[in-house]
Enzyme design. Structure first.
Site, PDB file in Angstrom:
ATOM      1  N   GLU A 104     -79.050  10.943  72.356  1.00 15.57           N
ATOM      2  CA  GLU A 104     -79.605  12.748  72.207  1.00 15.57           C
ATOM      3  C   GLU A 104     -80.662  11.837  72.830  1.00 15.57           C
ATOM      4  O   GLU A 104     -81.208  12.892  73.902  1.00 15.57           O
ATOM      5  CB  GLU A 104     -80.831  13.076  70.281  1.00 15.57           C
ATOM      6  CG  GLU A 104     -79.539  13.400  70.011  1.00 15.57           C
ATOM      7  CD  GLU A 104     -78.258  12.243  68.677  1.00 15.57           C
ATOM      8  OE1 GLU A 104     -78.677  11.632  68.806  1.00 15.57           O
ATOM      9  OE2 GLU A 104     -77.520  12.779  68.336  1.00 15.57           O
ATOM     10  N   PHE A 109     -77.797  18.933  66.164  1.00 17.47           N
ATOM     11  CA  PHE A 109     -78.762  19.259  64.132  1.00 17.47           C
ATOM     12  C   PHE A 109     -79.361  18.595  64.409  1.00 17.47           C
ATOM     13  O   PHE A 109     -79.919  17.748  65.128  1.00 17.47           O
ATOM     14  CB  PHE A 109     -77.664  18.407  63.340  1.00 17.47           C
ATOM     15  CG  PHE A 109     -76.033  19.339  63.083  1.00 17.47           C
ATOM     16  CD1 PHE A 109     -76.456  19.838  61.417  1.00 17.47           C
ATOM     17  CD2 PHE A 109     -75.233  18.710  63.093  1.00 17.47           C
ATOM     18  CE1 PHE A 109     -75.211  20.587  61.194  1.00 17.47           C
ATOM     19  CE2 PHE A 109     -73.856  18.904  62.792  1.00 17.47           C
ATOM     20  CZ  PHE A 109     -73.851  19.663  61.994  1.00 17.47           C
ATOM     21  N   HIS A 153     -79.196  17.692  58.249  1.00 15.23           N
ATOM     22  CA  HIS A 153     -78.357  18.965  58.121  1.00 15.23           C
ATOM     23  C   HIS A 153     -79.409  20.181  58.481  1.00 15.23           C
ATOM     24  O   HIS A 153     -77.857  20.789  58.496  1.00 15.23           O
ATOM     25  CB  HIS A 153     -77.023  18.513  58.041  1.00 15.23           C
ATOM     26  CG  HIS A 153     -75.781  17.736  58.737  1.00 15.23           C
ATOM     27  ND1 HIS A 153     -76.037  16.657  58.432  1.00 15.23           N
ATOM     28  CD2 HIS A 153     -74.932  17.461  59.597  1.00 15.23           C
ATOM     29  CE1 HIS A 153     -74.676  15.395  59.580  1.00 15.23           C
ATOM     30  NE2 HIS A 153     -73.976  16.470  60.239  1.00 15.23           N
TER      31      HIS A 153
END
Lengths: 402, 329
Positions: free
Chosen positions: B66, B89, B135
């Site tokens: 990320e 997520f 999540h």
């Protein structure tokens, strides 16, 4: 000399200090790409069949220009350190000892190549034509980037260690998609190679075959942490594991640095993707003017590295070639003096920013909540008699910071 | 599926897809990047079919990192692109946090306006889908706390379409929060940019209580207003849409009219934007308030396991309880 696999370590004069660290007793894995040196500490040009053709075009005049570059940036360092001691700069990160790594690599670039530096690449900023006062603008506390990145193809300096390596990869992928052969180069230190971002940058660069050059200045110390704590084994030896060929060069040898950077740039321009260069050098001063290296490293280590001084060895080469003329010395000294004077005058004459500019450029377009804050503060300032809220700059000194 | 000229009924997910399609069509500098966004079309299929139409240079499947996704977007923006990064997520945004708050948010300021960061970061957020750990989180307050970012949360297909286009067109970086449990809610979408993404929407007019929310809780708040109406309480539901900046003029007008305020969000209570909004509205509307404002929020706990999430998430009854409190009942 490009290494796609980890090869047995080629012993060099650097080994004795490379892993010196009293606090660290972990294993030392001696494996690395070949160590490239074209100029010995004595200034003797040594042949290297892989590299010689890459520096064959460099004339005596150009060698003299490199000598001038290195002396001038060392003087910028000296002057900026003095300005900090005199309270004119809040902080200064010296590059003393790293002149060849920075001058050699940045002089190898084309104007349309884009540089993503850390905070120590002041010689690179000099090469890119950044006005001298702008080089110290950040350290005086007047701005967080002294220059417009697009004027100099030089991104804002990055203090978050290694974060800029990802930006270079993104820029390089953009250049590739644009169909141009411009290259991104990113500078970082040995300490940064421990950061996730640098490792992620290598993964992404390899995956996308990005035209990017990873230029690691292994200056042996990340503030007080020795390179042996960051890297068990050579730093250049890691890159092949990411699928990136690497070179380990003498970072105090300006010719070796130029050759390596040119090889990497050429690969990138030909669509062959990223290259990793470890320039083995030494930060002879403190990390910044705020720390004291005598608390964390032996004096003998510094003395050993002084013998490998990048400027001294080029001077010796020039001398051996009969190029170290009194005229060159006088001209270089005059350039040093004028740059130092201009730097000092530009620094001291720099006005403080106007108070309300603190709100400028947080957003490109108006942001209602921030605009409310600004308007309220403007009204507060204007409630005082006098001009505290005016847009004209004050002449308050910037000193007093440690 | 692209509503280029006509009104269509789309799910919220398809509406974002249509907005992305339009942005990719209109501006060659728009690129998408993220994990699994290509052939798969994203784990929620929000980017379905875009790779096939626009190719690998516009729809970039990335390795799983990320920080690198956001950092690469920064570099692309440096080169004049308008990247749209997908974080798969909510709970996966933290590895990219440094690049967002230290780089994306600050580079325009740091360079005195020379470098623009027109980056959109899409984040499916919130709970209620019975998902595994990491999540179901609501991390929006971290980003509303960060200067230089714009933060929006959409609640319906029309806003999803209009606001993704506005976010991409914005020269400022935008965190675009997508309520994942509402991805399949359908609604009419007209192919227009609509009202500014900075403006809040009065979803249900009312006179007794102002009920503020955003994203996944907007339908719940609307249901609460209907239920309260049965008991004779008129609730004005406002969908914030923009969490930074907050549309205070619209909120202040409502609070001055109703004199009572409830804010509800899924995110934890402490340090959540509900507290910030209440503090600001108390400063500006103190003399209009009939009672202390109330927050109805997630608890100050890590997002719990799926079998417990119904206790954590504000529901109709907890919101009604909040309304009763400000009504003094």
């Amino acid at each position: 000399m490009l290494t796609n696999e980890v090869v047995p370590f080629a012993a060099s004069a650097y080994d004795s200090v490379n892993f010196s660290n009293d606090a660290w007793s972990g294993p030392v894995v001696e494996q690395s790409p070949e160590f490239v040196q074209l100029l010995t500490p004595d200034g003797v040009r040594v042949a290297n069949p892989d590299c010689d053709s890459w520096v064959a075009d460099i004339t005596g005049e150009q060698l003299a220009a490199l000598y001038e570059d290195m002396r001038v940036v060392r003087r910028i360092d000296t002057e900026a350190t003095a300005l900090q001691r005199q309270g004119e700069l809040g902080l200064w990160p010296p590059l003393l000892g790293q002149e060849a790594a920075q001058i050699g690599s940045s002089r190898a670039l084309r104007d349309d190549d884009f540089i993503f530096p850390s905070y120590r690449e002041n010689a690179v900023a000099y090469v890119r034509g950044v006005p001298f006062a702008d080089i110290v603008r950040v350290w005086r506390g007047n701005a967080q980037s002294g220059w417009d990145p697009y004027k100099h193809q030089l991104a804002a300096p990055n203090i978050i260690i290694g974060a800029q390596t990802l930006h270079a990869v993104g820029w390089a992928v953009g250049a590739k998609h644009d169909g141009v052969d411009s290259v991104a180069i990113t500078y970082f230190g040995d300490g940064a190679t421990s950061e996730g971002d640098v490792n992620e940058a290598m993964v992404f660069a390899a995956s996308f075959q990005a035209p990017v050059v990873f230029f690691c200045q292994n200056n042996h110390w990340a503030i007080s942490e020795p390179v042996g704590l960051q890297a068990v084994g050579s730093i250049a030896g890691r890159a092949p594991g990411f699928g990136i060929p690497s070179m380990r060069v003498d970072g105090n040898d300006v010719l070796a640095v130029i050759a390596a950077t040119r090889i990497a740039l050429d690969r990138a321009r030909r669509g062959e993707g990223p290259t990793f260069i470890e320039a083995v050098t030494y930060r002879m001063g403190p990390h910044t003017t705020a720390d004291d290296p005598t608390r964390y490293r032996d004096k003998s280590e510094l003395e050993a590295w002084k013998l490998k001084d990048p400027i001294l060895r080029l001077k010796r080469l020039l001398d051996s070639l009969g190029l170290l003329t009194p005229e060159l010395e006088a001209r270089t000294q005059a350039k040093e003096d004028s740059v130092a004077a201009e730097l000092r005058a530009g620094c001291i004459g720099m006005p403080d920013p106007a108070p309300l500019t603190v709100f400028d450029n947080v957003y490109s377009t108006p942001h209602a909540t921030l605009d409310r804050e600004r308007d309220k503060y403007a009204a507060y300032l204007s409630s005082f008699d006098g001009a505290a809220s005016s847009d004209t700059s004050t002449d308050a000194p910037a000193g007093g910071r440690s | 599926m692209t509503p280029d000229t006509t009104t269509q009924t789309l799910t919220l997910a398809k509406a974002i897809n249509a907005g992305l399609h339009r942005a990719l069509t209109d501006d060659p500098k728009v690129v998408l990047l993220g994990e699994d966004i290509g052939a798969l079309g994203g784990v929620f299929r929000v980017t379905s079919d875009l790779l096939a139409e626009f190719g690998h240079r516009r729809v970039i499947d990335t390795p799983l990192a990320e920080s690198a996704i956001i950092g690469m977007a920064v570099g692309l923006a440096y080169r004049g692109y308008r990247p749209v990064a997908e974080i798969q997520f909510d709970g996966f945004i933290y590895p990219g946090f440094d690049q967002i708050v230290s780089q994306v948010a600050k580079l325009h300021y740091r360079t005195q306006g020379a470098v623009k960061m027109p980056i959109t970061i899409r984040v499916p957020f919130g709970g209620g889908i019975g998902a595994a750990e990491h999540h179901s989180e609501s991390p929006e307050a971290y980003f509303t706390h960060t200067s230089g970012l714009r933060v929006i949360a959409v609640s319906n297909p029309q806003d999803a379409y209009s606001l993704i286009r506005q976010a991409i067109a914005s020269d400022d970086p935008v965190l675009y929060f997508e309520p994942k449990r509402r991805y399949h809610v359908k609604g009419e979408v007209v192919p227009e940019l609509g009202r500014s993404m900075e403006r809040a929407t009065v979803v249900t007019p009312g006179t007794h209580v102002t009920l503020l929310t955003y994203g996944p809780l907007v339908p719940t708040a609307r249901d609460a207003a209907l239920a309260a109406a049965d008991e004779g309480v008129s609730v004005e539901v406002i969908d914030l849409r923009s969490l930074s900046p907050v549309d205070y003029p619209t909120l202040e007008a409502s609070v001055r009219k109703t004199g009572r305020l409830v804010v509800t969000h899924e995110a934890n209570r402490t340090g959540g934007i509900g507290g910030e909004i209440i503090a600001s509205l108390t400063e500006s509307c103190f003399n209009y308030l009939e009672s202390a404002p109330v927050r109805v929020t997630g608890f100050d706990i890590p997002y719990p396991a799926a079998k417990l999430e119904s206790h954590h998430l504000p529901d109709l009854d907890r919101i009604l309880d909040g309304i009763d409190t400000v009504m003094g009942r």
